[in-house]
Motif scaffolding. Sequence first.
Motif, short mmCIF file in Angstrom:
data_model
loop_
_atom_site.label_atom_id
_atom_site.label_comp_id
_atom_site.label_asym_id
_atom_site.label_seq_id
_atom_site.Cartn_x
_atom_site.Cartn_y
_atom_site.Cartn_z
N SER A 19 0.85 -1.20 0.00
CA SER A 19 0.00 0.00 0.00
C SER A 19 0.88 1.24 0.00
CB SER A 19 -0.91 0.02 1.24
OG SER A 19 -0.18 0.40 2.39
N HIS A 20 0.26 2.37 -0.23
CA HIS A 20 0.89 3.67 -0.02
C HIS A 20 0.88 3.93 1.50
CE1 HIS A 20 2.20 7.51 -1.75
NE2 HIS A 20 1.62 8.08 -0.73
N PRO A 120 1.09 6.86 -5.62
CA PRO A 120 2.37 6.54 -6.28
C PRO A 120 3.07 5.30 -5.73
CG PRO A 120 2.20 8.90 -5.94
CD PRO A 120 1.01 8.29 -5.26
N GLN A 121 3.17 5.16 -4.41
CA GLN A 121 3.89 4.00 -3.87
C GLN A 121 3.15 2.70 -4.16
OE1 GLN A 121 6.79 3.73 -2.94
NE2 GLN A 121 7.02 1.97 -1.59
N THR A 122 1.82 2.76 -4.16
CA THR A 122 1.03 1.57 -4.50
C THR A 122 1.36 1.13 -5.92
OG1 THR A 122 -0.74 2.60 -3.22
CG2 THR A 122 -1.29 0.60 -4.41
N LEU A 123 1.48 2.10 -6.81
CA LEU A 123 1.78 1.81 -8.21
C LEU A 123 3.15 1.15 -8.35
CD1 LEU A 123 0.49 2.15 -11.01
CD2 LEU A 123 1.59 4.38 -11.17
N LYS A 124 4.15 1.67 -7.62
CA LYS A 124 5.50 1.10 -7.67
C LYS A 124 5.50 -0.35 -7.19
CE LYS A 124 8.26 5.31 -6.90
NZ LYS A 124 9.18 5.96 -5.94
N LEU A 125 4.81 -0.59 -6.07
CA LEU A 125 4.79 -1.94 -5.51
C LEU A 125 4.01 -2.89 -6.40
CD1 LEU A 125 4.29 -1.00 -1.76
CD2 LEU A 125 6.38 -1.79 -2.86
N PHE A 126 2.95 -2.37 -7.02
CA PHE A 126 2.19 -3.21 -7.94
C PHE A 126 3.08 -3.67 -9.10
CE2 PHE A 126 -0.03 -3.47 -12.00
CZ PHE A 126 -0.87 -4.53 -11.75
N GLU A 127 3.92 -2.78 -9.60
CA GLU A 127 4.81 -3.15 -10.71
C GLU A 127 5.76 -4.27 -10.30
OE1 GLU A 127 4.43 -2.39 -13.69
OE2 GLU A 127 2.96 -0.79 -13.45
#
Length: 534
Positions: A19-20, A120-127
């Motif tokens: 999560s963010h 933004p952090q959620t997006l990074k971790l999803f990648e």
Amino acid sequence: MSNTPATEAPRRRTFAIISHPDAGKTTLTEHLLLAGGSIRAAGQVRARGENRRTRSDWMKIEKERGISVSSSVMTFEHDGKVFNLLDTPGHEDFSEDTYRTLTAADAAIMVLDAAKGIEPQTLKLFEVCRLRDIPIITFINKMDREAEDSLALLDEVASKLQLDPSPLYWPAGSGNRFRGMLELKTGLFYPFTRRESGSEYDQGHEAPALLDQAVAKGWLDQAELDELRDTAELLEGGFKAFDTISFLEGHMTPVIFGSALRHYGVNQLLQAIGDFAPAPKTVAASKAGTDTTVDPTDKEVTGFVFKVQANMDPNHRDRIAMLKLTSGKFQRGMKLKVQNTGKQLSVNAPIMFFASDRELAEDAFGGDVIGIPNHGVLRVGDSLSESGTVRFQGLPNFAPEILQRVRVKDPLKAKHLKKALESLAEEGVTQLFRPSIGSDFIVGAVGQLQFEVMADRLANEYGLDVIFEPSPYAEARWLGGDAAKIEDFAGKHRSAMGTDIDEFPVFLGKSAWEIGYVAERYPDVKFLRTKERG
């Protein structure tokens, strides 16, 4: 029935939460443990002073700030299954630690703030999850507060993540108008009761009933009922029905709404993890130099170290290597060999984690995470097995984004500083470099918070008062290629050379431009942003 890898591995569910910061990850972790029967009361994450304690955040700075900056492991049993919950750092400055933890996860829970959607952090971790083909269950949190339109949130998941959202439940309102949620498959309505968070949630929520009864029970008025029914019909045509294969392949995410703080939707999430998250998978490896695969039901005990944590028990200056078991039946007292060093370990005191609490593990199976106490023998990325010939893909170190010089205020404690820095660097959260010229230590990190955490830990765990200062270096690159070429290069650039904790040669550049310039002049030397160890 005897406990064998064939019967036990399929019961395991090993998952991480991503999560963010402030989306509610730590709170959800607490309430999953509560729903699983592991604790009687969840921590008051937003409480004050001495009341601010959570089970998964054990480091002093985490308790003071109410954030997660380390990776914890929690094991609990529920409904005939064994859950290994990997609580990852929520702060982006610790993304490398999170990356490594995700290598040990078979599934992930993506927590979204209902008012903010994908951050933004959620997006990074999803990648990272996508790179590893980790299936994701989505939990949209904080529905008891004002939220974005639920359909808009699902559209955001579809457009930003290229992931098919498949809602299993649908909320009735949000904020002060949040009335509960409808289970789309069964037509059962789960009412939301606004109470203070706490232990009463073991029994706290009313039993669900069919949607037609919601008005009579006072859960919804007629207009709310009609709206919910109409929306449910729209959902049936607008979103794909949940498909297990599509989920496991990483194309679809089941969606559950709720409020972790109010323990609402948490039981349904835990049920979904048990029903849908995969059991431990077959893992690619090499054995005696030959490519192979390791199946969780294989007889030989194998695993890899994805995390090292120092000083979880500050009274004993301990070092715990967290080992993700990939196959076999591990039993206390077994001898395991480290593939890259050939060292043999007698694992006499293996640990099952419950945040900062722990107990001896008599046995464990593929999918489980155990802690192995050791004194610097095990490092992040090490592969362990009974034969000592199995090697899993190494876990990379990433080039740091900030380099700072560190010194201790009391010069008489310089030797203690060296030992303390090496101990913390072995955890893999920060990098430690020793320039070839001079006596300084250079600490590399992804973000500024890591230096604050390190200073805090050096003070509290080692009694060292340190100062971080600007470094003359801005970039660090590991050197690869022909050994003779590297030696020749190092001899000509001695003032810019150093070594890391593993004695690997490192070029310390004053700028990205300098790295590029030098790399062009020496095409036979590789300037690497990542270093694989294991």
